[in-house]
Write a protein that holds these residues in place. Structure first.
Motif, mmCIF file in Angstrom:
data_model
loop_
_atom_site.group_PDB
_atom_site.id
_atom_site.type_symbol
_atom_site.label_atom_id
_atom_site.label_comp_id
_atom_site.label_asym_id
_atom_site.label_seq_id
_atom_site.Cartn_x
_atom_site.Cartn_y
_atom_site.Cartn_z
ATOM 1 N N ARG A 164 -36.372 -38.470 35.447
ATOM 2 C CA ARG A 164 -37.510 -38.410 34.517
ATOM 3 C C ARG A 164 -38.764 -38.099 35.329
ATOM 4 N NH1 ARG A 164 -38.595 -42.567 30.057
ATOM 5 N NH2 ARG A 164 -40.106 -40.891 29.822
ATOM 6 N N ASP A 165 -39.645 -37.313 34.741
ATOM 7 C CA ASP A 165 -40.796 -36.870 35.535
ATOM 8 C C ASP A 165 -41.664 -38.034 36.025
ATOM 9 O OD1 ASP A 165 -41.965 -37.487 33.100
ATOM 10 O OD2 ASP A 165 -43.225 -35.686 33.038
ATOM 11 N N ASP A 166 -41.747 -39.108 35.217
ATOM 12 C CA ASP A 166 -42.580 -40.257 35.613
ATOM 13 C C ASP A 166 -42.086 -40.912 36.902
ATOM 14 O OD1 ASP A 166 -43.712 -40.948 32.521
ATOM 15 O OD2 ASP A 166 -41.720 -40.039 32.731
#
Ligand code: ATP
Ligand code: MG
Length: 299
Positions: free
Chosen positions: A54-56
């Motif tokens: 996930r980008d986070d």
């Protein structure tokens, strides 16, 4: 952390940046074999592996040393850096290159009918956002005190639900704002996908791999923006026409068989050529204008 001799890059598993990130790495000559769980891709052409996440999670993976590089929105990276700064921590990651895709901006949007003339109109309001540290930093610079309501998603419906008065969210086309009867009034910063890395370059072979990847990436980015422009023009208009073009190597000028004052010009340009460019050149006497994409380049 166990020592590693292979470079590891984190990219978004699925979402707005996922496909373009992998395409960009493929253009740099990287080939991967995907594992069964589809989270780890083994690099077959070079000692560079991919982690799909996930980008986070990307800034954290870099900070922990699990990955050396990541492709992530500047908005995510900057939020993490500002949050660390608020906690008194030293920055753990930095932006190495801007990649020119995933462009958007972090912006303040207010209900259509709300009066807004300047940031001071936000004083005392509740602002919903997924970017509390970025918003807090901006409010501080503006000298405005407002409440920050942190939401992890669906920020744009907060004013209608009554959980906030205005929002601070990512905007690209603005269509989501219009659909939610909101109006953009201020932009905090522009964002795009970037290469993020740890502050220190790895002192081993990974550092050399990183340098090589960046060199290839620079070539790919330059070619992507570059165009080959072909045109014909009167010799005495050439200078004023060439001045209209984005920068590039010196153009080649060749005579045209059977014409004494018309010449052909061939120019590589590092930058977009718009219809406006073409019309301006035509007005100065250019004809037979052609703009072609450049596939590979070696100066
Ligand atoms: P993940 O499941 O990986 O956490 P996500 O839902 O957080 O995904 P996406 O919506 O795929 O993330 O957006 C990823 C990035 O795309 C954003 O962080 C931002 O940099 C960029 N982006 C470009 N345009 C927009 C937009 N209109 N809205 C949101 N993000 C955008
Ligand atoms: Mg995310």
């Amino acid at each position: 952390m166990k020592p590693r001799d292979r470079l590891r890059i984190a990219v978004q598993k699925s979402g707005r940046l996922a496909d373009t990130s992998q395409e960009l790495l493929a253009k740099c000559g990287l080939k991967f074999r995907q594992s069964r769980d589809k989270l780890f891709c083994f690099g077959e052409s070079l000692a560079i592996d991919l982690l799909l996440v996930r980008d986070d999670d990307i800034p954290g993976l870099i900070a922990q040393g699990v990955c050396d590089l990541g492709i992530v929105g500047r908005n995510v990276l900057r939020e993490r850096q500002l949050a660390a700064q608020e906690d008194g921590d030293a920055p753990a990651s930095r932006e190495l290159r801007a990649l020119g895709f995933g462009r958007c901006r972090l912006a303040i949007a207010v209900p259509q009918d709300m009066r807004y003339a300047s940031p001071s109109d936000l004083a005392g309001l509740r602002i919903a956002t997924s970017y509390p540290a970025s918003l807090a930093a901006w409010l501080r610079v503006q000298g405005v005190e407002a409440g920050i309501v942190e939401l992890s998603g669906s920020v744009e419906i907060a004013p209608r639900l009554g959980t906030a008065d205005v929002i601070c969210d990512l905007v690209s086309s603005g269509a989501t704002l219009v659909a939610n009867q909101l109006r953009e009034v201020a932009s905090l910063f522009d964002s795009e996908a970037v290469i993020a890395a740890a502050i220190d370059t790895p002192p081993d072979e990974r550092g050399e791999l990183l340098e090589m990847l960046l060199r290839r990436l620079d070539g790919v980015l330059q070619v992507r923006e570059s165009k080959l422009v072909l045109l014909q023009a009167p010799r005495d208009a050439l200078d004023s026409i060439a001045r209209l073009l984005p920068t590039g190597p010196r153009p080649t000028v060749t005579p045209i068989e059977g014409s004494s004052d018309e010449v052909a010009l061939q120019a590589v340009c590092y930058g977009a050529i718009t219809w406006q460019h073409l019309e301006d050149m035509k007005r100065r006497g250019a004809s037979n204008l052609l703009v072609l994409p450049v596939e590979k380049m070696l100066a």
